[in-house]
Design an enzyme around this catalytic site. Sequence first.
Site, PDB file in Angstrom:
ATOM      1  N   SER A 261      37.194 -37.416 -34.601  1.00 36.02           N
ATOM      2  CA  SER A 261      38.238 -37.171 -35.574  1.00 36.02           C
ATOM      3  C   SER A 261      39.333 -36.291 -34.989  1.00 36.02           C
ATOM      4  O   SER A 261      39.071 -35.381 -34.196  1.00 36.02           O
ATOM      5  CB  SER A 261      37.614 -36.522 -36.812  1.00 36.02           C
ATOM      6  N   LYS A 262      40.560 -36.586 -35.403  1.00 38.80           N
ATOM      7  CA  LYS A 262      41.720 -35.842 -34.904  1.00 38.80           C
ATOM      8  C   LYS A 262      41.641 -34.382 -35.318  1.00 38.80           C
ATOM      9  O   LYS A 262      42.236 -33.520 -34.687  1.00 38.80           O
ATOM     10  CB  LYS A 262      43.003 -36.464 -35.443  1.00 38.80           C
ATOM     11  N   ARG A 263      40.912 -34.125 -36.402  1.00 44.52           N
ATOM     12  CA  ARG A 263      40.803 -32.735 -36.863  1.00 44.52           C
ATOM     13  C   ARG A 263      40.111 -31.858 -35.826  1.00 44.52           C
ATOM     14  O   ARG A 263      40.356 -30.670 -35.742  1.00 44.52           O
ATOM     15  CB  ARG A 263      40.030 -32.672 -38.187  1.00 44.52           C
ATOM     16  N   GLY A 265      40.393 -32.238 -32.608  1.00 42.57           N
ATOM     17  CA  GLY A 265      41.182 -32.147 -31.375  1.00 42.57           C
ATOM     18  C   GLY A 265      41.661 -33.518 -30.941  1.00 42.57           C
ATOM     19  O   GLY A 265      41.609 -34.473 -31.709  1.00 42.57           O
TER      20      GLY A 265
END
Length: 492
Positions: A261-263, A265
Site C-alpha cells: 500500500s502507498k500508505r 511508502g
Amino acid sequence: MSQKKIRVRFAPSPTGYLHVGGARSALYNYLFARNQGGEFILRIEDTDVARSTEESLKMVMSDLKWLGLNWDEGPQSDGQTEIGSYGPYKQSERLDIYLDVAEELLKIGKAYYCFMTDEELEIQRQKFIAEGKNPHVSSPYENWDLEKAKQELKSGRPGVVRFKSQHLKKDYILNDLVRGEVRFPSDMVGDFVLLRSDGMPVYNFCCVVDDHLMKISHVLRAEEHLPNTLRQMMIYEAMSWEFPLFGHISLVLDEDRQKMSKRRGATSCFQFKEEGYLPEALLNFVTLLGWSHPEQKEIFSLEETIQLFNVNRLHPSGAVFDRVKLKWMNSQYLRALSNEDLWKKTEPFLKAANLKLPYEDKQWAFSSIAVFKTYMETLVDGVTFYTALDDSKFEIKPEASEVLAWEPTKVVLSEWAELLKVHVGESFTEAEFLKIQEVVKVKTGAKGKNLFQPIRVAVIGQPHGTELKILVPLMTKTSLLKRASQVLASLK
Ligand code: GLU
C-alpha cells in the site's frame, strides 16, 4: 524442459508507473530468457482504453530501462518504432487479429453472441443465488444460429461474444512451474466474455491469442492471474493450440502481509528512484522476493543472477517487501561505489533541492562524499547532509531555543567564535576542530551538553544532527564565523 525456443514476455497494462510487483515479473522473465539464451518480449496490454495512456507506456518503458531490463522485441522508447517479427506488440494495434480468432470460435461453435442486457443478467444472477445455484450466466442465446445472431447485430442490437464454458464439465489441471499441480473445476467460471459489445476484446482473450501467435514458451506472472489461467486454458483447448508452460509467482506483500500500500511508502520503481535508490540495489532486492540464491547470498549482481537463475528456485509462498532491508541493501551498494560515481549520482539530487554548494570544486566534492558515504542509505540522504553545508540554508531552528537560554551558552559561543577567528587557514581538520572544542571547555568550564549543544547550534542551527567532527572539516572558517555571529546576535 521443452525443446522449443525460449520466448517469454512481460505484458504490462500501461495505467501508471511500473509497480515493484510488475518489475519483479519483468525481472524473472528477463532472467529466465537471458539464462536460457531466449527472447524477452515487451507486449503492451492496452485494450482497456479508458485506463491506458501513452504517457504511462513511456513511464513503464523508462522504468524498465532504468532497471536495465532491456527487451529484445516490442515497442521502443521513441514511441514510434518496434523491434521484432511478431508485432504489432501493442494490443490496441492487433484488434483485427482478435476479431478473426473470435470469428473462428463462433464458427466452430465454441463461442456465441449473447444479447442479454445488464438488467437481465442481474435478475438471473439474483434468481440463481436465491435458488442456491451457481450464479453463472445461462444465456438463451447460447445455441442461436450464428447467421441469425449476426442479423440481430446488424439491426443494431448490442451483443457480446461469450465463450461457451458451461458444457466443459471436467477438472482442468495445470502443472505450474512454481506451485506444482493446480486443479481447477471447470464450473469455477461461467460463459465469460471475449468481445465486449463495443467490439473490444478482453484481457483473457487477447492474452491467449498473443501468447500463441508470439510463440511464447513460458508465462511467468503473479499468482493473482491464476483464475485467468483457467479461462485461458479453455481458449487454448478450444483453438487446439498448445499451452505455454505457466509459473505463477507469489504476491508481493507489505510487512503486515497485506497487498502493498502507498500508505506504507513507495510502491513504484519511479518512486524508489526519486527516493534515491540505485537500480542495482532495487533489482537485487526484488530478485529475492520469491527467488533465493543457491548459496543463500544476499548481495549479488544481475550478471550473477543471470548465470544462476532457475525457475525451480522460485518459491510459492508470499514475499514480504521489507523496506528496512531494502534500505540496508541500498546502503551497501552506495558504499561499494567510488567517490566519483557516488558524487555523480548524488549531485542531481542536491541541485534539485536547490543547494548552493561549490559544485565545481571536485576535490571538495569527492572528499565530502567520501565522508558522507558511510552514513548515506539513499541518495536523498545526501541532501540532508549537504544542506548543513549550505550557508543560504542556515537558520536557527526552534528546537535550539532551550539551548540558547542556558546560562553558559553565551560564553561558550563567544569563546568558540574567538578561537575560530584566530585559527590560521580557511579550513579545519577533524583534529583541529576537536582541539578548539577542548580549549572552549578549558576556558569556560562548560562540559557535556552545555559545551556540545551550543556549538552544534552555532554550526548547524540545531542541537541534534550530523556529528560536527564530520561536518566542520567540510566547511570554511568564513562560513563558521558567519553562523556563530548570527547565533550570538540572536542572544542579545
Ligand atoms: N496485463 C496483465 C497485467 O498487467 C498481464 C498479465 C499476464 O502476464 O498475463 O497484470
